[in-house]
Design an enzyme around this catalytic site. Structure first.
Site, PDB file in Angstrom:
ATOM      1  N   HIS B 123       0.829  -1.210   0.000  1.00 34.25           N
ATOM      2  CA  HIS B 123       0.000   0.000   0.000  1.00 34.25           C
ATOM      3  C   HIS B 123       0.863   1.260   0.000  1.00 34.25           C
ATOM      4  CE1 HIS B 123      -3.195   2.849   0.897  1.00 34.25           C
ATOM      5  NE2 HIS B 123      -2.506   3.261   1.949  1.00 34.25           N
ATOM      6  N   GLU B 191      -9.010  -1.863   6.663  1.00 35.80           N
ATOM      7  CA  GLU B 191      -7.988  -1.986   7.700  1.00 35.80           C
ATOM      8  C   GLU B 191      -8.463  -2.922   8.808  1.00 35.80           C
ATOM      9  OE1 GLU B 191      -6.232   1.647   8.982  1.00 35.80           O
ATOM     10  OE2 GLU B 191      -6.763   2.737   7.154  1.00 35.80           O
ATOM     11  N   ASP B 223     -11.585   3.202   6.798  1.00 30.07           N
ATOM     12  CA  ASP B 223     -11.134   4.583   6.997  1.00 30.07           C
ATOM     13  C   ASP B 223     -11.423   5.374   5.719  1.00 30.07           C
ATOM     14  OD1 ASP B 223      -9.936   6.642   8.463  1.00 30.07           O
ATOM     15  OD2 ASP B 223      -8.023   6.307   7.470  1.00 30.07           O
ATOM     16  N   ARG B 227      -9.637  11.563  -1.421  1.00 32.23           N
ATOM     17  CA  ARG B 227      -8.260  11.675  -1.935  1.00 32.23           C
ATOM     18  C   ARG B 227      -7.935  13.060  -2.462  1.00 32.23           C
ATOM     19  NH1 ARG B 227      -6.090   7.544   0.682  1.00 32.23           N
ATOM     20  NH2 ARG B 227      -7.134   5.586   0.191  1.00 32.23           N
ATOM     21  N   GLN B 230      -7.309  15.244   0.542  1.00 35.75           N
ATOM     22  CA  GLN B 230      -6.061  14.801   1.168  1.00 35.75           C
ATOM     23  C   GLN B 230      -4.836  15.287   0.399  1.00 35.75           C
ATOM     24  OE1 GLN B 230      -5.881  10.514   1.455  1.00 35.75           O
ATOM     25  NE2 GLN B 230      -3.805  10.486   2.283  1.00 35.75           N
ATOM     26  N   LYS B 243      -9.697  12.702   5.897  1.00 35.19           N
ATOM     27  CA  LYS B 243      -9.945  11.476   6.640  1.00 35.19           C
ATOM     28  C   LYS B 243     -10.937  11.670   7.793  1.00 35.19           C
ATOM     29  CE  LYS B 243      -6.346   8.996   5.015  1.00 35.19           C
ATOM     30  NZ  LYS B 243      -6.370   7.561   4.696  1.00 35.19           N
ATOM     31  N   THR B 247     -14.963   7.372  10.090  1.00 34.00           N
ATOM     32  CA  THR B 247     -14.211   6.121  10.106  1.00 34.00           C
ATOM     33  C   THR B 247     -15.156   5.070  10.671  1.00 34.00           C
ATOM     34  OG1 THR B 247     -12.156   7.328  10.526  1.00 34.00           O
ATOM     35  CG2 THR B 247     -12.147   4.960  10.992  1.00 34.00           C
ATOM     36  N   GLU B 347      -5.969   2.501  -5.400  1.00 32.49           N
ATOM     37  CA  GLU B 347      -5.035   1.486  -5.893  1.00 32.49           C
ATOM     38  C   GLU B 347      -5.723   0.576  -6.914  1.00 32.49           C
ATOM     39  OE1 GLU B 347      -2.378  -0.156  -2.421  1.00 32.49           O
ATOM     40  OE2 GLU B 347      -4.220   0.650  -1.552  1.00 32.49           O
TER      41      GLU B 347
END
Lengths: 401, 401
Positions: B123, B191, B223, B227, B230, B243, B247, B347
């Site tokens: 990651h 996660e 989470d 993007r 961020q 973020k 969560t 990803e």
């Protein structure tokens, strides 16, 4: 005029009335209001019926009282002022006053989330030069949004708590691999912290106008920082262990209402900010003093901050994040344009290259074991008075190893 | 064998017994243990005297029970196993079982501090390539310490909570100035989260060996990440609003004791780590599934993580920072080496350049309003059983504007 025997220029006169929590000597935590060098026992006062706050003054911390909201905060403050100025109340109130010297301060609120901003242009410029030499010191985003990050809430401690020197990894630029050991560049950050009282809802941003309704009061903050740990760890996700070992706050939360006369215009902003950050440019004329082993080494001017606390609150909730009673957000290190106005020792000694000489003749770059740092502050109060903040004091202990 | 009528291969059999909190329908929050598709009412059970935990099972969250420490956790778990397997207890226990479908899950613990690590090498490498093209994807510190940062504890929500699309600032590389609006690159991060039970003392680091005594159990974590927000905000202090809007955690905390059979060797580490990070290389063989609108799009393997949870705990306290009951630390996005094993959509679709096609024939890059993401996971249990994790499900709502 209060019926108490305190000087007209006492920074903790009846125009201030900061809230806190204290241990009267039996190990408990009780709420109080500071007046001069005494503490009014709020729990006992509420039980007499002289003040009414839904029983929230019986709690160990300010959180339940702060959750009630501004209407209630103002009503209680008005009533306390009445009780402390009208001699008719002297007899029942006077017996609830304790000498400040005989109680032990406790953390005044359970910290929800702790956010640390980075809102002083001079500080951000200085740190940019020191941490990223050769690059533009201010990153492209800095004037568009108040940069901030979450710190560790569980290690926020009340003034007077000793600070154990942290250990961790650091890698000098010339070294091949990191080494482990006690921080060799232990520093302070002089900041002003805003304590959230009234909660907001998840998914609903607050505006800059909501600041007065959601922020209960103000504390001084020393955000202890291990610069060598921070420099090695902070890319790409920001400061972590370099900051999380301790953050000290003053024991007395100055109500926002006590700072009405301290409002001053905040610096103009250019380029213009996005609409959600537009505000009335209300800054606060808070004068901080940084005292290192008894020597005043700096006087950071909070009024110089580029981003206001109202903008910080609007920014931190614009994505829908909610706030809770006890959330603490700090201004970021307060530094003015001059060397004698910086809020950290890395700036004061320019990365350790220019030591300072203290009153005892000894020189310092970063903190040594046994050193004590005290932050104090004042702001203009109504009618020529001065509003005092409780000090933030901390002493460095050697690492535990 | 339990006396309950559940299949031997039920992932929530008596070998699992995860803890949670639920609303039985009256708006309260009550503690329970999941067994099959039922919930055992722990508050009622404790009142019968069949289990004893100092009254902590009467609380609205697991925090007081978790604070008791491992000896007590193990004793209660043993007793629950006895009550659910010995038919002598069937009559009094059976009447305290509620159908899972008739209760509403609540956040099982009050979150103290929330730390998010970044411990998957695949990651971190992928994100490095996407966020810092042209630079080495893994920064020099990554293999020396488990990189992490503090997230927002107050916006941790229980599975099933809708997620309002966050608004904020973003600046595409070609733009001159940032614009404001709803995130256009809304993503997930799959996660595994570790829930701290027993507290530690300020100034006293924990070691990797202390992991078993301080960590109570494990949850799944999504989470959610914006993007575009961020990318614009994260220099130099790390992720913040990208973020902090939400969560999500699973409703059932799987006890560490239930994962004894899931222990596998964690990847070898090179270069060698500093002594405080040395550990027995215990990883956990947790298989995650990422389900996007009903389609399984990825299967991230937790066992591939470079840094173990024991190393993460030792690192986060090595500077003397204390932990409290309810502290949550998450692994960071779990990604394996293959495209079908990644834990985020940035990803999976390589920054949005390679859309995925879901079972309904529609394509996706990032999340659209109305989309639902579900994370599930299993791990090997004792004697060929499977340990199930509660799902983490969340649906995207349009911005509130």
């Amino acid at each position: 005029m209060t019926w108490l025997d305190i000087a007209a220029d006492d920074p903790f006169g009846v125009h201030n009335l900061p809230y806190g929590a204290f241990d009267p000597g039996d190990g408990s935590s009780r709420l109080g209001v500071r007046i001069g060098d005494r503490v009014l026992d709020l729990a006992a006062l509420e039980r007499t019926g002289l003040v009414e706050a839904d029983g929230t003054l019986q709690a160990a911390t300010l959180n339940p009282f702060m959750a009630l909201g501004r209407t209630c905060w103002s009503a209680v403050r008005e009533r306390l002022t009445e009780l402390l100025t009208d001699t008719a109340f002297r007899a029942p109130v006077e017996r609830l006053l304790l000498p400040l010297a005989e109680v032990t301060p406790r953390l005044p609120f359970d910290v929800g989330d702790y956010v640390d901003f980075y809102s002083s242009e001079d500080h951000a410029t200085n740190l940019g030069k020191l941490f990223r030499p050769g690059s533009p010191p201010l990153l492209p985003n800095w004037k568009h949004l108040p940069i901030g990050y979450h710190g560790r809430a569980g290690t926020v401690v009340v003034s007077g708590t000793d600070v154990v020197r942290p250990c961790g990894q650091r890698k000098p630029p010339q070294a091949e691999v990191p080494t482990f050991g006690p921080s060799q560049r232990l520093d302070i950050e002089a900041e002003v912290g805003f304590v959230v009282g009234a909660a907001s809802s998840l998914g609903t941003p607050l505006t800059t106008k909501d600041f007065q309704d959601h922020v209960f009061g103000v504390v001084l903050v020393n955000d202890w920082s291990a610069r060598d740990l921070q420099a090695w760890e902070y890319q790409p996700l920001g400061p972590f262990l370099g900051k999380s070992f301790a953050t000290s706050v003053s024991a007395w939360v100055v109500p926002l209402d006590a700072l009405a006369a301290a409002r001053v215009p905040a610096p103009a902003q250019s380029p213009p900010v996005l609409p959600y950050l537009a505000d009335d440019r209300t800054g606060y004329d808070i004068h901080i003093e940084v005292v290192w082993n008894g020597t005043v080494v700096s006087r950071p001017p909070f009024a110089s901050l580029y981003w206001t606390p109202a903008q910080q609150l609007a920014h931190l909730t614009v994505n829908g994040a909610s706030v809770r009673p006890g959330d603490l957000y700090a201004s970021g290190t307060v530094s003015g344009p001059e060397r004698g106005q910086v809020g950290s020792f890395i700036e004061l000694t320019w990365g350790g290259a220019e030591p300072v000489t203290l009153a005892d003749g000894r020189t310092r770059t970063f903190l040594e074991d046994g050193d004590t740092v005290t932050l104090t502050a004042t702001a203009p109060g109504p009618a020529g008075t001065v509003v005092g903040f409780g000090e933030v004091v901390g002493r460095i202990l050697p690492p535990s190893t």
